[in-house]
Structures are given as structure tokens and as C-alpha cells.
Design an enzyme around this catalytic site. Structure first.
Site, PDB file in Angstrom:
ATOM      1  N   ASP A 196      42.037  30.107  46.047  1.00 32.50           N
ATOM      2  CA  ASP A 196      43.323  30.604  45.564  1.00 32.50           C
ATOM      3  C   ASP A 196      43.029  31.745  44.593  1.00 32.50           C
ATOM      4  O   ASP A 196      42.362  31.554  43.570  1.00 32.50           O
ATOM      5  CB  ASP A 196      44.094  29.469  44.873  1.00 32.50           C
ATOM      6  CG  ASP A 196      45.511  29.884  44.488  1.00 32.50           C
ATOM      7  OD1 ASP A 196      45.726  31.080  44.222  1.00 32.50           O
ATOM      8  OD2 ASP A 196      46.382  28.996  44.441  1.00 32.50           O
ATOM      9  N   LYS A 222      51.893  38.487  40.265  1.00 30.48           N
ATOM     10  CA  LYS A 222      51.094  38.449  39.031  1.00 30.48           C
ATOM     11  C   LYS A 222      50.433  39.816  38.833  1.00 30.48           C
ATOM     12  O   LYS A 222      51.121  40.802  38.597  1.00 30.48           O
ATOM     13  CB  LYS A 222      50.110  37.293  39.101  1.00 30.48           C
ATOM     14  CG  LYS A 222      50.846  35.945  39.054  1.00 30.48           C
ATOM     15  CD  LYS A 222      49.969  34.734  39.276  1.00 30.48           C
ATOM     16  CE  LYS A 222      50.801  33.457  39.127  1.00 30.48           C
ATOM     17  NZ  LYS A 222      50.151  32.273  39.677  1.00 30.48           N
ATOM     18  N   ARG A 370      48.666  31.367  25.838  1.00 27.16           N
ATOM     19  CA  ARG A 370      47.915  32.103  26.852  1.00 27.16           C
ATOM     20  C   ARG A 370      48.288  33.588  26.819  1.00 27.16           C
ATOM     21  O   ARG A 370      49.470  33.932  26.714  1.00 27.16           O
ATOM     22  CB  ARG A 370      48.287  31.485  28.202  1.00 27.16           C
ATOM     23  CG  ARG A 370      47.550  32.016  29.383  1.00 27.16           C
ATOM     24  CD  ARG A 370      47.920  31.236  30.627  1.00 27.16           C
ATOM     25  NE  ARG A 370      49.218  31.649  31.161  1.00 27.16           N
ATOM     26  CZ  ARG A 370      49.570  31.575  32.448  1.00 27.16           C
ATOM     27  NH1 ARG A 370      48.736  31.050  33.339  1.00 27.16           N
ATOM     28  NH2 ARG A 370      50.755  31.968  32.858  1.00 27.16           N
TER      29      ARG A 370
HETATM   30  C1  LIG Z   1      50.996  31.181  40.153  1.00 26.10           C
HETATM   31  C2  LIG Z   1      50.245  30.235  41.012  1.00 26.10           C
HETATM   32  C3  LIG Z   1      50.820  29.695  42.163  1.00 26.10           C
HETATM   33  C4  LIG Z   1      52.275  29.958  42.453  1.00 26.10           C
HETATM   34  O1  LIG Z   1      52.688  29.483  43.668  1.00 26.10           O
HETATM   35  P1  LIG Z   1      54.125  29.883  44.228  1.00 26.10           P
HETATM   36  O2  LIG Z   1      54.210  29.212  45.514  1.00 26.10           O
HETATM   37  O3  LIG Z   1      54.183  31.360  44.288  1.00 26.10           O
HETATM   38  O4  LIG Z   1      55.141  29.402  43.234  1.00 26.10           O
HETATM   39  C5  LIG Z   1      50.029  28.894  42.972  1.00 26.10           C
HETATM   40  N1  LIG Z   1      48.755  28.628  42.664  1.00 26.10           N
HETATM   41  C6  LIG Z   1      48.178  29.135  41.547  1.00 26.10           C
HETATM   42  C7  LIG Z   1      46.762  28.826  41.240  1.00 26.10           C
HETATM   43  C8  LIG Z   1      48.903  29.941  40.691  1.00 26.10           C
HETATM   44  O5  LIG Z   1      48.357  30.415  39.585  1.00 26.10           O
END
Ligand SMILES: *Cc1c(COP(=O)(O)O)cnc(C)c1O
Length: 411
Positions: A196, A222, A370
Site C-alpha cells: 500500500d 494525499k 502528526r
Molecule cells: C489513506 C489510506 C487509505 C484510504 O483508503 P480509502 O479507501 O481511500 O479511504 C488506505 N490505506 C492506507 C494505508 C491509507 O493511508
């Protein structure tokens, strides 16, 4: 009074011209681009044009004339260049959570003799929730097993592990895994790896190809600045493309959606990981935001990110102990992403007081404040000012007020 070190660092910053490309409110120091990236100026015009001309005038013809239909692939390829992925191995679609559902399902189906999914207790919760859901919905007795610490992971990779699913940079602590080494260790045991990249894409150079990652997913809103709820992305290593039918078998993953055939026949390319109609307005915003990256030297980006974080940590070191701030982000630059976090008592109120003074970071329960560092639009002078304001808030205890204790729905 500005510190000479900050002035000099800003003068010699090779990325300083990018700040002009962003809409940033006056009197705000934005240290939350790791949660919602700032607005690139050109996105405003592009989205307005898409609405008035492509939607308003061209109407349905725009699927072809503006090539809306291939936005997922076009945007995917732009993201691919930032994460070391070959052409046509990335698509933009849906949300990160949904994309994880697709690739985790695919990975489990490629490693059917094995029953364990390994991740970390500290992983972002949605990733763990989705893994639970996948195990329940389409798993065959699969079990999610969580490591207590990053150091425990290597020992957990036995012959019964199908998939290792990790977030490259931890959302809370900023801890960064060694992607290449962990992927190699997993492959040595026949384990497939999903990364991820929510806190890596656009934050640092990433090379999925050289790490030989099997699958990856990540966020558009992000560090990529695609806007609130922007489409997410997913990557599939070419050796796995066409090897499995991901379970969300919608028409956009069909090999010929506009033949309107009765039976599903998956595309053998990365398109198979699409499901339904792309969110055009969100895609267009992300596409435009990504054009900023054409001239970004990712090594320079990483160098500046490290320097900004170091400068912040150094500034806070001077008073952290006095006010009970504990650095939870690794000091070693190699082991962290592009954020700095502290645990502290009254973190929520302290963050609200900071936001009231124009320094926007965020709070992550139970006790973490953070701060995200986005090299394209932050300066060393911003960092210095943020440190000064934080110190003032702690010294005067201005955070200790009723108004800063009211919890918002989003923290
Ligand atoms: C921000 C984040 C998400 C967000 O998932 P959405 O399906 O877009 O809400 C998922 N995994 C991680 C590690 C994140 O930091």
C-alpha cells in the site's frame, strides 16, 4: 525573525518554483498534505473547463472526443512513472479500500494452497478490515495474522503464507519498510506481496519494478494532490496480469464492454481491474494534478523531504522533553517516510490550538500529533515558523481551553 539556516536552505532549494503552482491560503502552514494534498492552481481551470465545455456542450460525445473513456489508463500511466511501474501496469479507479479488495482477492487466488494473510497490527485499519472481509467473502478458510512489530514479519513468512500485505510507510508513525528486502524475503518463501503506497506515492521515489512487487495500491488525494476523495490506483505486476479474474467483474473490466455480451469475459490487460464507469470529474482533477510531476526530480524531492523533516525534528528537540513530546518517527531518514509524529498528552487539544494559529497538521488517536511534509509546496521558513508556534502554544498552555477539546467527526 527568520533564521539564516532556513533562508539559505530556501534560496538553494531546487524545487522552490513548484510552490507557485499551488493555491495556498495566506497565513496557513500546511502540514497535512499527507492526508489531503493542496489544490494545484491549474486543476481549478481544468475542472471548470471539463464541466462547461466537455460535459455542458459536448455532452456524451466527450467519452470519445475528450477521451474520458481512457482516463483510468492515462492517469494510471502518469502515476506509474512515479512508482517505478511499466506502461499499462497501473490504473486509476475506485478507492484504495476497494482496490485492495481486488488485488488481495487476486493474490489469494494465485496462491491457493496456502491459507494465511500476514499484515501488521499497526497497519491502517481499512486495510485490515478489507482483509477480514476478503477472507470472509471469498476466502477458503483464510486467516489474517498480524505482526506486533515490523521486526517480527520475517519470521512469520512460512510455507502456509499466501500473501504479505503491508503499507510501505506507516500512517501513524511514519516508519518506512525496506520494500526491496521484504519483497525478496517473501518471494524466497513463495509468498506474494501487496504494497500500500498511500504515504509513498508522490512522497519519495518508489520502484515497484526493481523491488519486483506483485501488487500495489494507493491514494490519489494525499501526496498526489488529486482532491478530496480522488480516485485511487492499483498496480499489477505484468506476470500476474490476466492470470486471475478479480471478483468485482464489472463491465469496464470486460474485454469488450461495448459489445454488450451476456457473459463476462475479462480483459487480459490491466483494464480487468476496472469495475464500472470512471468518476470523470475526479479523474480529470487527478490527471491535471499529476501534470505537475512532469518536471519533478524525485531524488531532489526525497532529499528535500528528509531535510524538512530533519529541520523540524531538530527544532522540536530543543523543547520536546520539557513538554512531554516523544518522537515516534524514526530519526534515521532511511527508515521513515515524509511525516513526523509525536506522542503526547493532550495531543488533540494541542493540534486544535495549532490549527487555530494556522499550522495545520492532524491528530491520530490515541495520542499522536502528526505533521506531513510535502516538498513541492513547503519551505524551510514554514517549518521554522511551525516550530516556533508549537513552542509558544506549549509554553503558554494556550491549548488548555474548552474550545480545543471539542472532537470533530474527522480528526
Ligand atoms: C489513506 C489510506 C487509505 C484510504 O483508503 P480509502 O479507501 O481511500 O479511504 C488506505 N490505506 C492506507 C494505508 C491509507 O493511508
Amino acid at each position: 525573525m527568520k533564521n539564516t539556516k532556513a533562508i539559505l536552505a530556501d534560496q538553494s532549494d531546487p524545487l522552490k518554483s513548484f510552490r507557485d503552482g499551488f493555491e495556498l491560503p495566506a497565513n496557513v502552514i500546511y502540514l497535512d498534505g499527507n492526508s489531503l494534498g493542496a489544490l494545484p492552481k491549474s486543476v481549478k481551470q481544468r475542472v471548470a473547463r471539463t464541466i462547461s465545455e466537455e460535459w455542458g456542450e459536448q455532452l456524451i460525445r466527450s467519452w470519445n472526443s475528450a477521451d474520458w473513456i481512457h482516463l483510468p489508463q492515462r492517469v494510471g500511466n502518469k502515476i506509474g512513472r512515479l512508482i517505478g511501474a511499466a506502461e499499462n501496469t497501473v490504473v486509476a479507479a475506485d478507492s484504495t479500500s476497494i482496490n485492495l479488495f481486488k488485488v488481495l482477492s487476486a493474490a489469494l487466488d494465485l496462491n491457493t494452497e496456502r491459507s494465511k494473510i500476514i499484515s501488521e497490527k499497526e497497519n491502517f485499519p481499512t486495510d485490515l478490515y478489507i482483509a477480514e472481509g476478503v477472507a470472509r467473502q471469498i476466502g477458503k478458510g483464510h486467516q489474517l495474522v498480524l505482526a506486533d512489530t515490523p521486526d517480527d514479519i520475517a519470521n512469520m513468512l512460512d510455507r502456509d503464507v499466501a500473501v504479505l500485505m503491508l503499507t510501505h510507510v506507516n500512517y501513524r508513525t511514519g516508519y518506512r519498510h525496506d520494500m526491496a528486502a521484504i519483497t525478496q524475503a517473501a518471494h524466497d518463501k513463495g509468498v506474494l506481496v501487496i504494497w500500500d503506497l498511500a504515504h509513498s506515492a508522490g512522497a519519495m521515489p518508489v520502484d515497484l519494478t526493481s523491488a519486483d512487487a506483485d501488487f500495489a495500491i494507493g491514494c490519489g488525494y494525499k501526496y498526489l494532490n488529486g482532491g478530496p476523495g480522488a480516485p485511487a490506483f492499483l498496480y499489477v505486476n505484468p506476470r500476474h496480469q490476466g492470470a486471475f479474474n478479480q471478483p468485482l467483474s464489472g463491465w469496464f473490466g470486460h474485454r469488450a464492454p461495448f459489445n454488450f455480451e451476456t457473459a463476462y469475459a475479462p480483459s487480459t490487460g490491466i483494464e480487468q481491474y476496472l469495475c464500472g464507469t470512471p468518476q470523470v470529474l475526479g479523474m480529470v482533477a487527478l490527471d491535471e494534478a499529476l501534470s505537475l510531476w512532469d518536471n519533478v526530480d524525485m531524488e531532489a524531492l526525497r532529499t528535500k523531504s528528509i531535510a524538512l523533516c530533519d529541520y523540524f525534528i531538530e527544532g522540536i528537540d530543543a523543547f520536546a522533553a520539557e513538554y512531554g513530546l516523544t518522537l515516534v518517527t524514526p530519526r534515521e531518514a532511511d527508515m521513515r517516510g515524509s511525516q513526523v509524529s509525536y506522542s503526547c498528552e493532550n495531543g488533540y487539544a494541542i493540534m486544535q490550538a495549532l490549527i487555530a494559529r494556522g499550522v495545520i497538521g492532524d491528530f491520530r488517536a490515541p495520542d499522536i500529533i502528526r505533521f506531513g511534509f510535502t516538498p513541492l509546496y513547503l519551505s524551510f521558513a514554514d517549518v521554522e515558523k511551525a516550530v516556533t508556534i508549537l513552542k509558544d502554544i506549549l509554553k503558554t498552555r494556550s491549548w488548555d481551553a474548552e474550545e480545543y477539546r471539542v472532537l470533530g467527526a474527522v480528526t
